[in-house]
Design a protein around this motif. Structure first.
Motif, PDB file in Angstrom:
ATOM      1  N   ALA A  25       0.845  -1.195   0.000  1.00  0.00           N
ATOM      2  CA  ALA A  25       0.000   0.000   0.000  1.00  0.00           C
ATOM      3  C   ALA A  25       0.881   1.247   0.000  1.00  0.00           C
ATOM      4  CB  ALA A  25      -0.944  -0.001   1.198  1.00  0.00           C
ATOM      5  N   ALA A  26       1.887   1.241  -0.849  1.00  0.00           N
ATOM      6  CA  ALA A  26       2.822   2.366  -0.917  1.00  0.00           C
ATOM      7  C   ALA A  26       2.092   3.632  -1.347  1.00  0.00           C
ATOM      8  CB  ALA A  26       3.955   2.047  -1.899  1.00  0.00           C
ATOM      9  N   PHE A  27       2.667   4.764  -0.975  1.00  0.00           N
ATOM     10  CA  PHE A  27       2.095   6.044  -1.388  1.00  0.00           C
ATOM     11  C   PHE A  27       2.524   6.313  -2.823  1.00  0.00           C
ATOM     12  CE2 PHE A  27       2.015  10.614  -1.923  1.00  0.00           C
ATOM     13  CZ  PHE A  27       0.784  10.939  -1.385  1.00  0.00           C
ATOM     14  N   THR A  28       1.585   6.317  -3.739  1.00  0.00           N
ATOM     15  CA  THR A  28       1.867   6.586  -5.149  1.00  0.00           C
ATOM     16  C   THR A  28       0.969   7.713  -5.622  1.00  0.00           C
ATOM     17  OG1 THR A  28       0.339   4.802  -5.756  1.00  0.00           O
ATOM     18  CG2 THR A  28       2.689   4.270  -5.712  1.00  0.00           C
ATOM     19  N   LEU A  29       1.531   8.584  -6.458  1.00  0.00           N
ATOM     20  CA  LEU A  29       0.802   9.785  -6.848  1.00  0.00           C
ATOM     21  C   LEU A  29       1.268  10.289  -8.207  1.00  0.00           C
ATOM     22  CD1 LEU A  29      -1.346  11.624  -5.387  1.00  0.00           C
ATOM     23  CD2 LEU A  29       0.567  13.083  -4.746  1.00  0.00           C
ATOM     24  N   ARG A  30       0.331  10.806  -8.989  1.00  0.00           N
ATOM     25  CA  ARG A  30       0.638  11.498 -10.233  1.00  0.00           C
ATOM     26  C   ARG A  30       0.553  12.995  -9.943  1.00  0.00           C
ATOM     27  NH1 ARG A  30      -2.078  13.438 -14.992  1.00  0.00           N
ATOM     28  NH2 ARG A  30      -0.940  12.930 -16.905  1.00  0.00           N
ATOM     29  N   VAL A  31       1.654  13.698 -10.110  1.00  0.00           N
ATOM     30  CA  VAL A  31       1.734  15.115  -9.766  1.00  0.00           C
ATOM     31  C   VAL A  31       1.796  15.946 -11.045  1.00  0.00           C
ATOM     32  CG1 VAL A  31       3.160  16.874  -8.633  1.00  0.00           C
ATOM     33  CG2 VAL A  31       2.892  14.616  -7.586  1.00  0.00           C
ATOM     34  N   THR A  32       0.922  16.922 -11.152  1.00  0.00           N
ATOM     35  CA  THR A  32       0.891  17.810 -12.327  1.00  0.00           C
ATOM     36  C   THR A  32       1.096  19.246 -11.861  1.00  0.00           C
ATOM     37  OG1 THR A  32      -1.524  17.932 -12.152  1.00  0.00           O
ATOM     38  CG2 THR A  32      -0.611  16.286 -13.659  1.00  0.00           C
ATOM     39  N   MET A  33       2.129  19.893 -12.399  1.00  0.00           N
ATOM     40  CA  MET A  33       2.491  21.227 -11.916  1.00  0.00           C
ATOM     41  C   MET A  33       2.777  22.182 -13.066  1.00  0.00           C
ATOM     42  SD  MET A  33       2.432  20.758  -8.579  1.00  0.00           S
ATOM     43  CE  MET A  33       3.303  22.172  -7.872  1.00  0.00           C
ATOM     44  N   ASP A  34       2.410  23.443 -12.849  1.00  0.00           N
ATOM     45  CA  ASP A  34       2.831  24.561 -13.698  1.00  0.00           C
ATOM     46  C   ASP A  34       3.745  25.461 -12.869  1.00  0.00           C
ATOM     47  OD1 ASP A  34       1.742  24.185 -16.226  1.00  0.00           O
ATOM     48  OD2 ASP A  34      -0.219  25.003 -15.644  1.00  0.00           O
ATOM     49  N   PRO A  35       4.760  26.070 -13.490  1.00  0.00           N
ATOM     50  CA  PRO A  35       5.612  26.988 -12.739  1.00  0.00           C
ATOM     51  C   PRO A  35       4.843  28.260 -12.367  1.00  0.00           C
ATOM     52  CG  PRO A  35       6.192  27.003 -15.071  1.00  0.00           C
ATOM     53  CD  PRO A  35       5.191  25.893 -14.888  1.00  0.00           C
ATOM     54  N   PRO A  36       5.264  28.912 -11.279  1.00  0.00           N
ATOM     55  CA  PRO A  36       6.359  28.518 -10.400  1.00  0.00           C
ATOM     56  C   PRO A  36       5.897  27.487  -9.360  1.00  0.00           C
ATOM     57  CG  PRO A  36       5.450  30.590  -9.655  1.00  0.00           C
ATOM     58  CD  PRO A  36       4.700  30.229 -10.909  1.00  0.00           C
ATOM     59  N   PHE A  37       6.798  26.556  -9.015  1.00  0.00           N
ATOM     60  CA  PHE A  37       6.465  25.619  -7.945  1.00  0.00           C
ATOM     61  C   PHE A  37       7.751  25.139  -7.269  1.00  0.00           C
ATOM     62  CE2 PHE A  37       7.123  22.813 -11.612  1.00  0.00           C
ATOM     63  CZ  PHE A  37       7.864  21.770 -11.092  1.00  0.00           C
ATOM     64  N   ALA A  38       7.626  24.856  -6.000  1.00  0.00           N
ATOM     65  CA  ALA A  38       8.713  24.256  -5.224  1.00  0.00           C
ATOM     66  C   ALA A  38       8.068  23.463  -4.094  1.00  0.00           C
ATOM     67  CB  ALA A  38       9.662  25.314  -4.669  1.00  0.00           C
ATOM     68  N   ILE A  39       8.127  22.138  -4.210  1.00  0.00           N
ATOM     69  CA  ILE A  39       7.503  21.247  -3.223  1.00  0.00           C
ATOM     70  C   ILE A  39       8.574  20.853  -2.208  1.00  0.00           C
ATOM     71  CG2 ILE A  39       6.183  19.136  -2.901  1.00  0.00           C
ATOM     72  CD1 ILE A  39       5.616  19.220  -5.953  1.00  0.00           C
ATOM     73  N   ASP A  40       8.423  21.343  -0.992  1.00  0.00           N
ATOM     74  CA  ASP A  40       9.362  21.049   0.086  1.00  0.00           C
ATOM     75  C   ASP A  40       8.884  19.773   0.795  1.00  0.00           C
ATOM     76  OD1 ASP A  40      11.137  20.997   2.172  1.00  0.00           O
ATOM     77  OD2 ASP A  40      10.584  22.943   3.007  1.00  0.00           O
TER      78      ASP A  40
ATOM     79  N   GLY B  34      -1.736  18.439  -7.679  1.00  0.00           N
ATOM     80  CA  GLY B  34      -0.853  19.450  -8.235  1.00  0.00           C
ATOM     81  C   GLY B  34      -1.504  20.821  -8.263  1.00  0.00           C
ATOM     82  N   ASN B  35      -0.750  21.813  -8.738  1.00  0.00           N
ATOM     83  CA  ASN B  35      -1.310  23.169  -8.797  1.00  0.00           C
ATOM     84  C   ASN B  35      -2.069  23.429 -10.095  1.00  0.00           C
ATOM     85  OD1 ASN B  35       0.668  23.552 -10.741  1.00  0.00           O
ATOM     86  ND2 ASN B  35       1.915  24.950  -9.504  1.00  0.00           N
ATOM     87  N   SER B  36      -2.083  22.425 -10.993  1.00  0.00           N
ATOM     88  CA  SER B  36      -2.846  22.534 -12.245  1.00  0.00           C
ATOM     89  C   SER B  36      -3.168  21.134 -12.748  1.00  0.00           C
ATOM     90  CB  SER B  36      -2.025  23.279 -13.306  1.00  0.00           C
ATOM     91  OG  SER B  36      -2.664  23.191 -14.567  1.00  0.00           O
ATOM     92  N   PRO B  37      -4.428  20.835 -13.050  1.00  0.00           N
ATOM     93  CA  PRO B  37      -4.775  19.488 -13.527  1.00  0.00           C
ATOM     94  C   PRO B  37      -4.141  19.157 -14.869  1.00  0.00           C
ATOM     95  CG  PRO B  37      -6.639  20.972 -13.750  1.00  0.00           C
ATOM     96  CD  PRO B  37      -5.609  21.704 -12.958  1.00  0.00           C
ATOM     97  N   ASP B  38      -3.753  20.182 -15.638  1.00  0.00           N
ATOM     98  CA  ASP B  38      -3.130  19.972 -16.944  1.00  0.00           C
ATOM     99  C   ASP B  38      -1.747  20.615 -16.981  1.00  0.00           C
ATOM    100  OD1 ASP B  38      -5.495  18.694 -18.079  1.00  0.00           O
ATOM    101  OD2 ASP B  38      -6.390  20.701 -18.049  1.00  0.00           O
ATOM    102  N   GLY B  39      -1.006  20.482 -15.895  1.00  0.00           N
ATOM    103  CA  GLY B  39       0.289  21.123 -15.778  1.00  0.00           C
ATOM    104  C   GLY B  39       1.296  20.659 -16.815  1.00  0.00           C
ATOM    105  N   ASP B  40       2.243  21.546 -17.128  1.00  0.00           N
ATOM    106  CA  ASP B  40       3.288  21.216 -18.097  1.00  0.00           C
ATOM    107  C   ASP B  40       4.232  20.140 -17.585  1.00  0.00           C
ATOM    108  OD1 ASP B  40       2.316  23.077 -19.882  1.00  0.00           O
ATOM    109  OD2 ASP B  40       3.667  24.678 -19.197  1.00  0.00           O
TER     110      ASP B  40
END
Length: 337
Positions: free
Chosen positions: A39-54, A137-143
């Motif tokens: 049951a590992a944590f798996t995720l699809r991340v979609t981002m547009d700039p600017p972003f920085a995930i700490d 992510g910060n955008s469902p259709d991120g670059d």
């Protein structure tokens, strides 16, 4: 982040017959046949700039693959590395790291233990950045599209398996199987029966490919069991230690098996693996025992005998020194997690 799944010998004694699940495997094989991603944590991340995930989730190991676009990965003690489309990266925890569109970008979101998600100011954004199951992510259709797989805690043999990995490693497209990345992305995108188990096994397989690639690199992380396989003399010693960990091994007997002198075996093993043969054997026995404690109902006495200890007391003392907790305490902690 939104839910992506629930939360990766000290003494010689007489010969014992080891259970078939433990005999004849190296740390990487044991990682795949013993406790691994569950049951590992798996995720699809979609981002547009600017972003920085700490990322401060304290996970033992994270695998990141870029499907589209790219991102910088910044980890303490290493130079920032760019992850391009088609590449994959591994980050060894539990130290924090950053995934960003630029290496000097200030954090825009912070991921905490339990995959909690908030802004640097403390506002929770778990829901607002969620785009459904296993999508965030910060955008469902991120670059930029990244696939994330997190081993929140690693089994003992798993820790040995990934010891060939540096704190941060990026693997190019020749070292990353595109078909496997495609399979993982498809599994994440379509909820279906058995999805969680399929993602666990695919993540394990991807990690196996990446560990192998790290071993094959000339600049692989310091001495380890993996680098030891490059030396035929040491490889022979590792082969018999992995196949018969409960046997009463000595350096002299290992040397005999490899047709070299005791001094040659001792010096070459130390140089290749980074520790003496008997020290490595001690760690391997205890790692196997830890995995059995976490994955079976066998008694401590039975496990002690199976991995080469003449008494449960001696085993318990050695295990407590190595892991900072008794075998019983280790098993209870594994049951809770």
């Amino acid at each position: 982040m939104p839910s992506g799944g629930s939360t990766l010998n000290a003494e010689n004694s007489g010969n014992h017959t080891l259970p078939s699940t433990l005999a004849g495997v190296d740390p990487l094989s044991q990682f795949l046949t013993g406790p691994r991603a569950q049951a590992a944590f798996t995720l699809r991340v979609t981002m547009d700039p600017p972003f920085a995930i700490d990322v401060q989730d304290q996970a033992a190991l994270t695998v990141i693959a870029a499907i589209q676009g790219g991102a910088w990965i910044i980890a303490a003690g290493t130079d920032p590395q760019f992850l391009a489309a088609g590449q994959a990266a591994t980050v060894r925890g539990p130290a924090p790291y950053v995934v960003a569109d630029a290496p000097d970008r200030a954090a825009t979101v912070v991921i905490g233990p339990g995959q909690s998600c908030r802004t640097p100011a403390g506002d929770h954004v778990d829901v607002t950045m969620s785009h459904g199951v296993r999508s965030w992510g910060n955008s469902p259709d991120g670059d930029t599209v990244l696939l994330i797989g997190t081993y929140q805690s690693s089994a003992a043999a798993g820790q040995l398996a990934v010891s060939a990995l540096p704190p941060l490693a990026v693997f190019d497209t020749q070292e990353t199987d595109p078909a496997l990345l495609g399979l993982i992305e498809r599994e994440m995108s379509r909820p279906a029966p058995g999805q969680e188990s399929a993602l666990d096994r695919a993540l394990d397989l991807l990690l196996l490919h990446l560990v192998r690639a790290s071993v094959d690199r000339a600049d692989a992380a310091g001495p380890s069991w993996a680098t030891g396989t490059r030396d035929p003399v040491v490889a022979r010693a590792l082969e018999v230690l992995h196949a018969e960990p409960a046997s009463a091994w000595t350096v002299a007997e290992l040397a005999k098996r490899a047709h070299v002198s005791r001094a040659t075996m001792a010096s070459r093993f130390q140089a290749a693996v980074g520790q003496p043969p008997m020290t490595y054997l001690a760690a391997w026995r205890l790692a196997l025992a830890a995995d059995r404690l976490a994955s079976s109902t066998a008694t401590t006495a039975a496990i002690a005998q199976d991995v080469g200890y003449s008494s449960a007391f001696a085993f318990s003392a050695a295990f407590s020194r190595a892991y900072g907790v008794s075998p019983t305490g280790y098993r209870r902690a594994a049951e809770v997690s």
